[in-house]
Design a protein around this motif. Structure first.
Motif, PDB file in Angstrom:
ATOM      1  N   GLN A  21       0.801  -1.219   0.000  1.00 25.12           N
ATOM      2  CA  GLN A  21       0.000   0.000   0.000  1.00 25.12           C
ATOM      3  C   GLN A  21       0.837   1.275   0.000  1.00 25.12           C
ATOM      4  O   GLN A  21       0.342   2.336  -0.393  1.00 25.12           O
ATOM      5  N   ILE A  22       2.106   1.203   0.421  1.00 25.27           N
ATOM      6  CA  ILE A  22       2.953   2.396   0.422  1.00 25.27           C
ATOM      7  C   ILE A  22       4.043   2.307  -0.648  1.00 25.27           C
ATOM      8  O   ILE A  22       4.981   3.105  -0.655  1.00 25.27           O
ATOM      9  N   GLY A  23       3.921   1.346  -1.541  1.00 24.18           N
ATOM     10  CA  GLY A  23       4.886   1.217  -2.617  1.00 24.18           C
ATOM     11  C   GLY A  23       6.261   0.775  -2.173  1.00 24.18           C
ATOM     12  O   GLY A  23       7.271   1.035  -2.847  1.00 24.18           O
ATOM     13  N   GLY A  24       6.325   0.097  -1.020  1.00 26.16           N
ATOM     14  CA  GLY A  24       7.580  -0.481  -0.578  1.00 26.16           C
ATOM     15  C   GLY A  24       8.554   0.478   0.069  1.00 26.16           C
ATOM     16  O   GLY A  24       9.691   0.085   0.369  1.00 26.16           O
ATOM     17  N   GLU A  25       8.134   1.718   0.325  1.00 27.15           N
ATOM     18  CA  GLU A  25       9.056   2.635   0.985  1.00 27.15           C
ATOM     19  C   GLU A  25       8.314   3.701   1.778  1.00 27.15           C
ATOM     20  O   GLU A  25       7.180   4.059   1.453  1.00 27.15           O
ATOM     21  N   GLY A  26       8.955   4.149   2.870  1.00 29.41           N
ATOM     22  CA  GLY A  26       8.369   5.192   3.707  1.00 29.41           C
ATOM     23  C   GLY A  26       8.386   4.801   5.171  1.00 29.41           C
ATOM     24  O   GLY A  26       8.752   3.683   5.552  1.00 29.41           O
ATOM     25  N   LYS A  27       7.976   5.752   6.002  1.00 25.24           N
ATOM     26  CA  LYS A  27       7.918   5.535   7.441  1.00 25.24           C
ATOM     27  C   LYS A  27       6.566   4.933   7.831  1.00 25.24           C
ATOM     28  O   LYS A  27       5.523   5.357   7.327  1.00 25.24           O
TER      29      LYS A  27
END
Length: 360
Positions: free
Chosen positions: A177-183
């Motif tokens: 859901q977050i495209g594989g990156e982020g906090k």
């Protein structure tokens, strides 16, 4: 109900029911620990008779973490259905707040009432140990479901799904859901909840895998399985981390409260949310775009399986030995694993394509 073994489109449950004491069924050897500290589970002994009928009139008490929690309302109702099927006597008791020691007085009362089977989901793995061992020493069968206690303080544990499968599922969903990156952050239930802590530890391990290098877990907060506190903790996370990409809330109360906050905020559609929730709680948030996908097992089947496991144990069909099997009504056959654990199956993923197929 749909049977076990179905993922993404079939509902799974996992549950457990407690069972009768050695004196009553000649089945399991009790742990001699009476100081409330638990310890290694005693190895079950005794001959099982898989052809034995389920005893009529078994008194079965469900003691959830809290009685006003929608998740346990559904789970315990499934247990009641099973108890009615095998002509037992069902009751539900429990606290209205999921604090560490809130279940102890109920266990003591059920013990005094000579209840045959206590089925409980522990708020704290240690706080209930002394009371549960007192119950076992008095001839009560103790089975945990959903959230375990120390294995030395109960007879069986029916796990809704393996902790590993839940951790893998939750991290996979948030990564997608977050495209594989982020906090990301985790909104949990109570700080001492056995199942929550096991899942969180394994989610941390899962995030160490190369495919999740782009994801950073920045915080874990606790809503104490209270709607308003979970709502406030969600708000606090977004104030502390305005660049947060997603939230994982592996608790039905928490994920619904977080969805409610996000749906009315500037973060709707910007911050991903997944977790463990019921379709009826989450339906509006899936349809309005706040939540893309989340997971759970069928809590009604959780309670249903728990009741049949307890009845099988109490009637001598099983004695808790690894590899023994029993039939859980319409759910079919189950096998006892190591340390008295019975696993229903992996969680089901709910999204806009299937959420209207379920009603719980």
């Amino acid at each position: 109900m749909k049977g076990p073994g179905i993922v993404r489109g079939g509902v799974l449950a996992a549950a457990l029911l407690s069972v009768l004491a050695t004196a009553a069924c000649g089945g399991t050897t009790r742990d001699d620990n009476e100081d409330g500290e638990g310890g290694p589970a005693a190895e079950p002994t005794g001959e099982a008779n898989p052809d034995a009928p389920i005893d009529e009139g078994l008194s079965v008490a469900f003691l959830p973490k809290q009685v006003n929690n929608p998740y346990f309302t559904v789970a315990d109702a499934g247990g009641e259905d099973a108890v009615n099927e095998f002509d037992g006597e069902y009751k539900e008791v429990g606290p209205t707040e999921a604090s560490a020691s809130s279940q102890v007085s109920y266990i003591n009362t059920l013990t005094g009432q000579q209840t045959d089977v206590i089925v409980t989901s522990a708020n704290d793995p240690n706080a209930v140990c002394g009371a549960l061992n007192n119950a076992r020493n008095a001839g009560v069968a103790v089975v945990t479901f959903d959230s375990d206690t120390d294995p030395g303080c109960r007879d069986l544990f029916i796990n809704q799904a393996t902790a590993q499968s839940i951790a893998e599922n939750q991290i996979e969903l948030i990564s997608e859901q977050i495209g594989g990156e982020g906090k990301i952050a985790i909104l949990s239930a109570t700080p001492n909840a056995t199942n929550q802590n096991a899942w969180i530890d394994l989610m941390r391990e899962e995030l160490e895998k190369p495919e999740y290098d782009g994801i950073e877990l920045v915080d874990v907060v606790y809503g104490n399985d209270e709607d308003q506190k979970s709502f406030q903790e969600t708000q606090g996370l977004l104030r502390s981390y305005p660049d947060l990409a997603g939230i994982v809330s592996p608790t039905t109360v928490g994920v619904a409260a977080a969805a409610r906050y996000l749906s009315g905020s500037e973060y709707k559609g910007e911050v991903a949310l997944t977790g463990l929730g019921t379709p009826n709680q989450m339906r509006e948030f899936v349809h309005d775009g706040t939540v893309e996908a989340f997971a759970l097992w069928d809590p009604a089947q959780l309670g249903y399986l728990a009741a049949y496991a307890g009845a099988a144990f109490a009637s001598g069909q099983i004695t808790g030995v690894e590899g023994q099997t029993f039939t859980a009504g319409e759910l079919g056959e189950y096998t006892i694993g190591a340390a008295g654990e019975i696993v229903l199956g992996p969680p089901t993923v709910f999204d806009a394509g299937n959420i209207d197929d379920y009603d719980f």
